[in-house]
Design a protein around this motif. Structure first.
Motif, PDB file in Angstrom:
ATOM      1  N   MET A   1      57.709  24.954 106.896  1.00 22.71           N
ATOM      2  CA  MET A   1      58.549  24.819 108.090  1.00 22.71           C
ATOM      3  C   MET A   1      58.915  23.357 108.285  1.00 22.71           C
ATOM      4  N   THR A   2      60.202  23.097 108.502  1.00 18.34           N
ATOM      5  CA  THR A   2      60.674  21.725 108.596  1.00 18.34           C
ATOM      6  C   THR A   2      60.697  21.272 110.049  1.00 18.34           C
ATOM      7  N   ILE A   3      59.534  21.025 110.607  1.00 15.60           N
ATOM      8  CA  ILE A   3      59.447  20.507 111.966  1.00 15.60           C
ATOM      9  C   ILE A   3      58.640  19.213 111.925  1.00 15.60           C
ATOM     10  N   LEU A   4      59.287  18.111 112.226  1.00 11.86           N
ATOM     11  CA  LEU A   4      58.594  16.828 112.246  1.00 11.86           C
ATOM     12  C   LEU A   4      57.779  16.694 113.518  1.00 11.86           C
ATOM     13  N   THR A   5      56.652  16.019 113.413  1.00  9.69           N
ATOM     14  CA  THR A   5      55.875  15.713 114.600  1.00  9.69           C
ATOM     15  C   THR A   5      56.585  14.616 115.396  1.00  9.69           C
ATOM     16  N   GLU A   6      56.129  14.391 116.604  1.00 13.21           N
ATOM     17  CA  GLU A   6      56.725  13.334 117.417  1.00 13.21           C
ATOM     18  C   GLU A   6      56.590  11.979 116.735  1.00 13.21           C
ATOM     19  N   ALA A   7      55.422  11.725 116.155  1.00  5.74           N
ATOM     20  CA  ALA A   7      55.198  10.438 115.491  1.00  5.74           C
ATOM     21  C   ALA A   7      56.102  10.279 114.271  1.00  5.74           C
ATOM     22  N   GLU A   8      56.275  11.356 113.494  1.00  2.00           N
ATOM     23  CA  GLU A   8      57.140  11.291 112.309  1.00  2.00           C
ATOM     24  C   GLU A   8      58.602  11.060 112.700  1.00  2.00           C
ATOM     25  N   ALA A   9      59.042  11.777 113.725  1.00  3.77           N
ATOM     26  CA  ALA A   9      60.432  11.611 114.169  1.00  3.77           C
ATOM     27  C   ALA A   9      60.672  10.220 114.720  1.00  3.77           C
ATOM     28  N   ALA A  27      70.401   7.231 118.011  1.00  5.57           N
ATOM     29  CA  ALA A  27      70.167   8.137 116.879  1.00  5.57           C
ATOM     30  C   ALA A  27      69.467   9.391 117.371  1.00  5.57           C
ATOM     31  N   GLN A  28      69.804  10.495 116.735  1.00 10.04           N
ATOM     32  CA  GLN A  28      69.157  11.767 117.047  1.00 10.04           C
ATOM     33  C   GLN A  28      68.801  12.470 115.759  1.00 10.04           C
ATOM     34  N   ILE A  29      67.604  13.015 115.713  1.00  4.42           N
ATOM     35  CA  ILE A  29      67.166  13.783 114.555  1.00  4.42           C
ATOM     36  C   ILE A  29      66.670  15.140 115.034  1.00  4.42           C
ATOM     37  N   GLY A  30      67.034  16.178 114.313  1.00  6.43           N
ATOM     38  CA  GLY A  30      66.621  17.511 114.734  1.00  6.43           C
ATOM     39  C   GLY A  30      66.723  18.499 113.595  1.00  6.43           C
ATOM     40  N   GLY A  31      66.049  19.607 113.761  1.00  6.58           N
ATOM     41  CA  GLY A  31      66.091  20.642 112.732  1.00  6.58           C
ATOM     42  C   GLY A  31      64.941  21.602 112.895  1.00  6.58           C
ATOM     43  N   GLY A  32      64.690  22.352 111.851  1.00  8.26           N
ATOM     44  CA  GLY A  32      63.616  23.333 111.893  1.00  8.26           C
ATOM     45  C   GLY A  32      63.920  24.487 110.970  1.00  8.26           C
ATOM     46  N   TYR A 165      61.354  13.644 122.758  1.00 10.76           N
ATOM     47  CA  TYR A 165      60.978  14.555 121.664  1.00 10.76           C
ATOM     48  C   TYR A 165      60.519  15.872 122.271  1.00 10.76           C
ATOM     49  N   GLN A 166      60.968  16.996 121.699  1.00  9.34           N
ATOM     50  CA  GLN A 166      60.483  18.295 122.143  1.00  9.34           C
ATOM     51  C   GLN A 166      60.769  19.359 121.088  1.00  9.34           C
ATOM     52  N   LYS A 167      59.912  20.381 121.073  1.00  8.47           N
ATOM     53  CA  LYS A 167      60.101  21.539 120.199  1.00  8.47           C
ATOM     54  C   LYS A 167      60.625  22.720 121.024  1.00  8.47           C
ATOM     55  N   ALA A 168      61.349  23.616 120.354  1.00 11.06           N
ATOM     56  CA  ALA A 168      61.898  24.787 121.035  1.00 11.06           C
ATOM     57  C   ALA A 168      61.974  25.957 120.068  1.00 11.06           C
ATOM     58  N   ALA A 169      61.908  27.161 120.612  1.00 10.07           N
ATOM     59  CA  ALA A 169      62.003  28.379 119.801  1.00 10.07           C
ATOM     60  C   ALA A 169      62.684  29.467 120.617  1.00 10.07           C
ATOM     61  N   SER A 170      63.382  30.372 119.926  1.00  7.25           N
ATOM     62  CA  SER A 170      64.007  31.513 120.604  1.00  7.25           C
ATOM     63  C   SER A 170      64.393  32.560 119.563  1.00  7.25           C
ATOM     64  N   ALA A 171      64.701  33.759 120.032  1.00 11.65           N
ATOM     65  CA  ALA A 171      65.150  34.838 119.152  1.00 11.65           C
ATOM     66  C   ALA A 171      66.196  35.657 119.885  1.00 11.65           C
TER      67      ALA A 171
END
Length: 443
Positions: A1-9, A27-32, A165-171
């Motif tokens: 899974m391509t989710i960077l941690t806060e420290a990595e980002a 700059a903005q970085i995002g993905g997953g 920095y924040q993570k998100a999920a949905s379906a």
């Protein structure tokens, strides 16, 4: 899974900012990971998983702006994307509406993450498709649908010291069920953050019942009718209306919220006093990211309060021009309702029409938000509190503003997918004098 941690980002973003020689850099970085499964004619047709991360860089020399993107994150690539953005900025004309990046902000986190959704596997997606298909096969019905889920992160930073920095999920799930002869159709949709709250086998039963019951639809004369819009049917119209809650278009005379002679209708009554619409990034059913695209912290705020316009969205440029405080753009839309289910609204209706879904909605007149569109996938005549018989679909010409002035009753709000993405919380609505202009042969 391509989710960077806060420290990595943050490490990547810090390098980008350090490479820049511009007056300012953002700059903005995002993905997953995004997964999907599609099924049609009672069989799985396609499935896939996409892992991606992308970095976007914006720089400014004075009011000259350049942007560039990349998906490689070694030092040489990071420096290269910054230089590309800077080269473009030096060639660009000045942007008269350029606004400098905002300084450090404080963000209160919102609960946008779900471990269960993030853990979805291809096998789990196939099981959801199977739970939709097998009941239809057993009843001689035909299912077609799509499940798409995502789990990812977003992070941003600028040279003024702002960082988030924040993570998100949905379906999101939709399923259309047809009779084998194609004369009956039913539809169901579900939008969830936590996939554990979703039961495909239960959801598909709704579409199956509507498909079986919608055969031999009868034609009603076009005209004005009392209707019950299920939340998904209301979403298309309300989403369109919310696009006009922009202060600039209202102030410049391009909106139904424009005042004759100039200005906007903040504080004025525009719909039924029972209508309360607001935004709240911390709402437990429809949480949103705690910042907007400019890096400003979002707040809970009324949009329509007791039928009156309470707030409009201001871009930073327009807020400055109009002497207004800078406020973040909205991340969700929530409309209060009552306590009744759609079934209970039907039970209390002497005569009317149930609309499962509105489709192919297009704008006719921006000054009144007059929309045209079609009903489909389950339209029924109501008599004495019961679904009496299926009816042929209609084309409608209706304004959600007029619609919200013709409320008879609101039901219990549920989470639905917004047309432009994201989620809304909307109730089923019982509306009088809804305008149907012609019949449609589609099922």
């Amino acid at each position: 899974m391509t989710i960077l941690t806060e420290a990595e980002a943050k490490a990547i973003l810090d390098k980008v900012l350090a490479f820049s020689t511009a007056d300012e850099c953002s700059a903005q970085i995002g993905g997953g990971t995004s997964g999907n499964v599609r099924f049609a004619r009672n069989d799985i047709s396609t499935a896939g998983v996409v892992d991606s991360v992308e970095l976007g860089v914006q720089v400014a020399f004075g009011k000259r702006v350049g942007t560039a993107t990349i998906n490689q994150f070694d030092d040489a690539s990071l420096e290269r994307v910054v230089r590309r953005a800077e080269d473009l900025a030096k060639l660009a004309p000045e942007n008269p509406e350029f606004m400098p990046a905002v300084g450090p902000q404080t963000f209160r986190p919102t609960d946008t993450w779900s471990e269960a959704t993030a853990a979805l596997t291809p096998e789990a997606r196939a099981k959801i498709a199977e739970a939709s298909i097998l009941p239809c096969r057993d009843k001689g019905l035909v299912a077609a649908g799509f499940l798409e889920d995502s789990a990812g992160f977003t992070a941003f930073a600028n040279s003024k010291g702002n960082f988030g920095y924040q993570k998100a999920a949905s379906a999101d799930y939709t399923c259309t069920v047809r009779t084998e002869d194609g004369r009956g159709s039913g539809w169901v949709g579900s939008n969830v953050q936590d996939i554990d709250q979703f039961d495909a086998g239960k959801e598909v039963q709704v579409a199956m019942r509507k498909a079986a019951a919608s055969v031999d639809a009868q034609a009603l004369e076009p005209g004005k009718y009392t209707v019950i819009l299920e939340p998904a049917a209301a979403a298309g119209l309300i989403s369109f209306m919310m696009n006009f809650f922009d202060a600039r278009s209202a102030d410049e005379g391009r909106s139904f919220l424009s005042k004759q002679g100039g200005g906007n209708k903040i504080g004025e009554q525009i719909v039924d006093p029972r209508v309360n619409i607001y935004t709240d990034p911390w709402h437990p059913l429809v949480p949103a990211l705690p910042w907007d695209g400019e890096g400003l912290p979002r707040e809970k705020a009324a949009i329509i309060e007791n039928g009156k316009v309470a707030n409009l969205e201001y871009s930073r440029y327009w807020a400055q021009k109009q002497g207004k405080p800078e406020k973040a753009g909205w991340g969700n839309v929530i409309m209060d309702g009552g306590t009744k289910s759609t079934a209970e609204l039907i039970a209390g209706t002497e005569r009317g029409i149930l609309l499962t879904r509105t489709w192919y909605i297009r704008l006719v007149d921006p000054q009144t938000v007059l929309l045209t569109g079609l009903t489909r996938d389950g339209t029924f005549y109501i008599e004495n509190g019961q679904l009496k018989y299926p009816i042929k679909n209609f084309r409608f010409n209706e304004s959600p503003v007029i619609m919200l002035n013709n409320i008879e009753e609101l039901g219990r709000a549920v989470r639905v997918k917004a047309d432009e993405g994201g989620s809304m919380l909307l109730p089923p609505m019982k509306i009088r004098d809804f305008t149907f202009t012609s019949l449609s042969d589609a099922v």
